[in-house]
Scaffold this motif. Sequence first.
Motif, mmCIF file in Angstrom:
data_model
loop_
_atom_site.group_PDB
_atom_site.id
_atom_site.type_symbol
_atom_site.label_atom_id
_atom_site.label_comp_id
_atom_site.label_asym_id
_atom_site.label_seq_id
_atom_site.Cartn_x
_atom_site.Cartn_y
_atom_site.Cartn_z
ATOM 1 N N ALA A 138 0.848 -1.187 0.000
ATOM 2 C CA ALA A 138 0.000 0.000 0.000
ATOM 3 C C ALA A 138 0.886 1.241 0.000
ATOM 4 N N PRO A 139 0.397 2.367 -0.522
ATOM 5 C CA PRO A 139 1.215 3.593 -0.530
ATOM 6 C C PRO A 139 1.727 3.979 0.866
ATOM 7 N N SER A 140 0.969 3.636 1.895
ATOM 8 C CA SER A 140 1.394 3.971 3.269
ATOM 9 C C SER A 140 2.646 3.207 3.685
ATOM 10 N N GLN A 141 3.027 2.194 2.931
ATOM 11 C CA GLN A 141 4.228 1.430 3.247
ATOM 12 C C GLN A 141 5.473 1.974 2.537
ATOM 13 N N THR A 142 5.301 3.055 1.816
ATOM 14 C CA THR A 142 6.459 3.760 1.264
ATOM 15 C C THR A 142 7.295 4.278 2.428
ATOM 16 N N SER A 143 8.544 3.840 2.494
ATOM 17 C CA SER A 143 9.373 4.168 3.647
ATOM 18 C C SER A 143 10.778 3.615 3.409
ATOM 19 N N VAL A 144 11.642 3.864 4.361
ATOM 20 C CA VAL A 144 12.953 3.215 4.370
ATOM 21 C C VAL A 144 12.930 2.189 5.500
ATOM 22 N N TYR A 145 13.341 0.971 5.193
ATOM 23 C CA TYR A 145 13.278 -0.130 6.144
ATOM 24 C C TYR A 145 14.689 -0.503 6.597
ATOM 25 N N PHE A 146 14.837 -0.568 7.915
ATOM 26 C CA PHE A 146 16.130 -0.914 8.492
ATOM 27 C C PHE A 146 16.003 -2.185 9.317
ATOM 28 N N CYS A 147 16.983 -3.047 9.142
ATOM 29 C CA CYS A 147 17.133 -4.233 9.965
ATOM 30 C C CYS A 147 18.240 -3.952 10.976
ATOM 31 N N ALA A 148 18.103 -4.493 12.162
ATOM 32 C CA ALA A 148 19.116 -4.307 13.193
ATOM 33 C C ALA A 148 19.297 -5.601 13.974
ATOM 34 N N THR A 149 20.477 -5.742 14.577
ATOM 35 C CA THR A 149 20.747 -6.906 15.417
ATOM 36 C C THR A 149 21.388 -6.459 16.721
ATOM 37 N N SER A 150 21.278 -7.291 17.730
ATOM 38 C CA SER A 150 22.018 -7.040 18.965
ATOM 39 C C SER A 150 22.358 -8.366 19.614
ATOM 40 N N GLU A 151 23.411 -8.333 20.409
ATOM 41 C CA GLU A 151 23.888 -9.569 21.024
ATOM 42 C C GLU A 151 23.037 -9.945 22.232
ATOM 43 N N GLY A 152 22.969 -9.063 23.185
ATOM 44 C CA GLY A 152 22.233 -9.367 24.406
ATOM 45 C C GLY A 152 20.992 -8.533 24.553
ATOM 46 N N GLY A 153 20.528 -7.967 23.432
ATOM 47 C CA GLY A 153 19.331 -7.148 23.475
ATOM 48 C C GLY A 153 19.596 -5.703 23.839
ATOM 49 N N GLU A 154 20.847 -5.274 23.804
ATOM 50 C CA GLU A 154 21.124 -3.865 24.114
ATOM 51 C C GLU A 154 21.557 -3.108 22.861
ATOM 52 N N THR A 155 22.803 -2.748 22.737
ATOM 53 C CA THR A 155 23.218 -1.953 21.587
ATOM 54 C C THR A 155 22.831 -2.640 20.286
ATOM 55 N N GLN A 156 22.103 -1.908 19.441
ATOM 56 C CA GLN A 156 21.662 -2.459 18.163
ATOM 57 C C GLN A 156 22.519 -1.924 17.032
ATOM 58 N N TYR A 157 22.839 -2.813 16.108
ATOM 59 C CA TYR A 157 23.654 -2.466 14.953
ATOM 60 C C TYR A 157 22.759 -2.558 13.718
ATOM 61 N N PHE A 158 22.766 -1.506 12.934
ATOM 62 C CA PHE A 158 21.828 -1.367 11.832
ATOM 63 C C PHE A 158 22.453 -1.668 10.488
ATOM 64 N N GLY A 159 21.615 -2.209 9.599
ATOM 65 C CA GLY A 159 21.998 -2.377 8.209
ATOM 66 C C GLY A 159 21.853 -1.076 7.449
ATOM 67 N N PRO A 160 22.188 -1.077 6.157
ATOM 68 C CA PRO A 160 22.173 0.150 5.355
ATOM 69 C C PRO A 160 20.794 0.577 4.902
ATOM 70 N N GLY A 161 19.798 -0.274 5.048
ATOM 71 C CA GLY A 161 18.433 0.100 4.717
ATOM 72 C C GLY A 161 17.992 -0.316 3.326
ATOM 73 N N THR A 162 16.668 -0.463 3.181
ATOM 74 C CA THR A 162 16.013 -0.698 1.894
ATOM 75 C C THR A 162 14.989 0.407 1.702
ATOM 76 N N ARG A 163 15.120 1.108 0.575
ATOM 77 C CA ARG A 163 14.180 2.185 0.270
ATOM 78 C C ARG A 163 13.064 1.619 -0.601
ATOM 79 N N LEU A 164 11.832 1.739 -0.123
ATOM 80 C CA LEU A 164 10.682 1.176 -0.829
ATOM 81 C C LEU A 164 9.710 2.273 -1.214
ATOM 82 N N LEU A 165 9.315 2.239 -2.475
ATOM 83 C CA LEU A 165 8.331 3.184 -2.992
ATOM 84 C C LEU A 165 7.150 2.383 -3.537
ATOM 85 N N VAL A 166 5.958 2.656 -3.017
ATOM 86 C CA VAL A 166 4.751 1.967 -3.475
ATOM 87 C C VAL A 166 3.884 2.965 -4.242
ATOM 88 N N LEU A 167 3.642 2.625 -5.520
ATOM 89 C CA LEU A 167 2.878 3.546 -6.378
ATOM 90 C C LEU A 167 1.563 2.922 -6.834
#
Lengths: 113, 111
Positions: free
Chosen positions: B82-111
């Motif tokens: 849906a157009p409302s899902q147009t956004s940049v999506y980031f994935c992140a990970t953490s070892e023990g649930g604290e500091t999160q490390y992020f990926g570079p992102g996926t830019r999505l455009l819904v038309l």
Amino acid sequence: GESVGLHLPTLSVQEGDNSIINCAYSNSASDYFIWYKQESGKGPQFIIDIRSNMDKRQGQRVTVLLNKTVKHLSLQIAATQPGDSAVYFCAETFLGSARQLTFGSGTQLTVLP
Amino acid sequence: NAGVTQTPKFRILKIGQSMTLQCTQDMNHNYMYWYRQDPGMGLKLIYYSVGAGITDKGEVPNGYNVSRSTTEDFPLRLELAAPSQTSVYFCATSEGGETQYFGPGTRLLVL
């Protein structure tokens, strides 16, 4: 710090000056706070963190201050450099939430030559 | 050690199409997260996982699904874009649930 709507708060500083970025957090149960830096087109990058049993923590050129009484967090950047230009987000989390982060809406820092 | 990788970097979808955003990490972290970031805003949590086989909803899960069959991979599925899902999506990970490390992102455009 916090903002309403789509307009990021902005902060412009001269190169070499100190920068202070503020953030109001919302959950009194939050016990861990993180500052992230996000450059254009990139993912957030960890800068510094602080636990709720501390009120100050220092890193290299950065200091985070935590005031739990008023639920306020600040990031101080010493001798700001052009490479510091970015959007800065604070994030809060608490144990028991699987460390889900709640992000503030960010502050755009621009370093002027 | 690539950290967190995301594919694709950019995608255009038509309304009603489906797609899967891929996230892979090589840090052996148990915790993985999916966020979306709308223009000028902070990140909002969609789904998260505390280990293989375990997933849970975040703040904005509607319209998305996830699975976690391995420690390394945490794909995000959009079933009916849906157009409302147009956004940049980031994935992140953490070892023990604290500091999160992020990926570079996926830019999505819904038309």
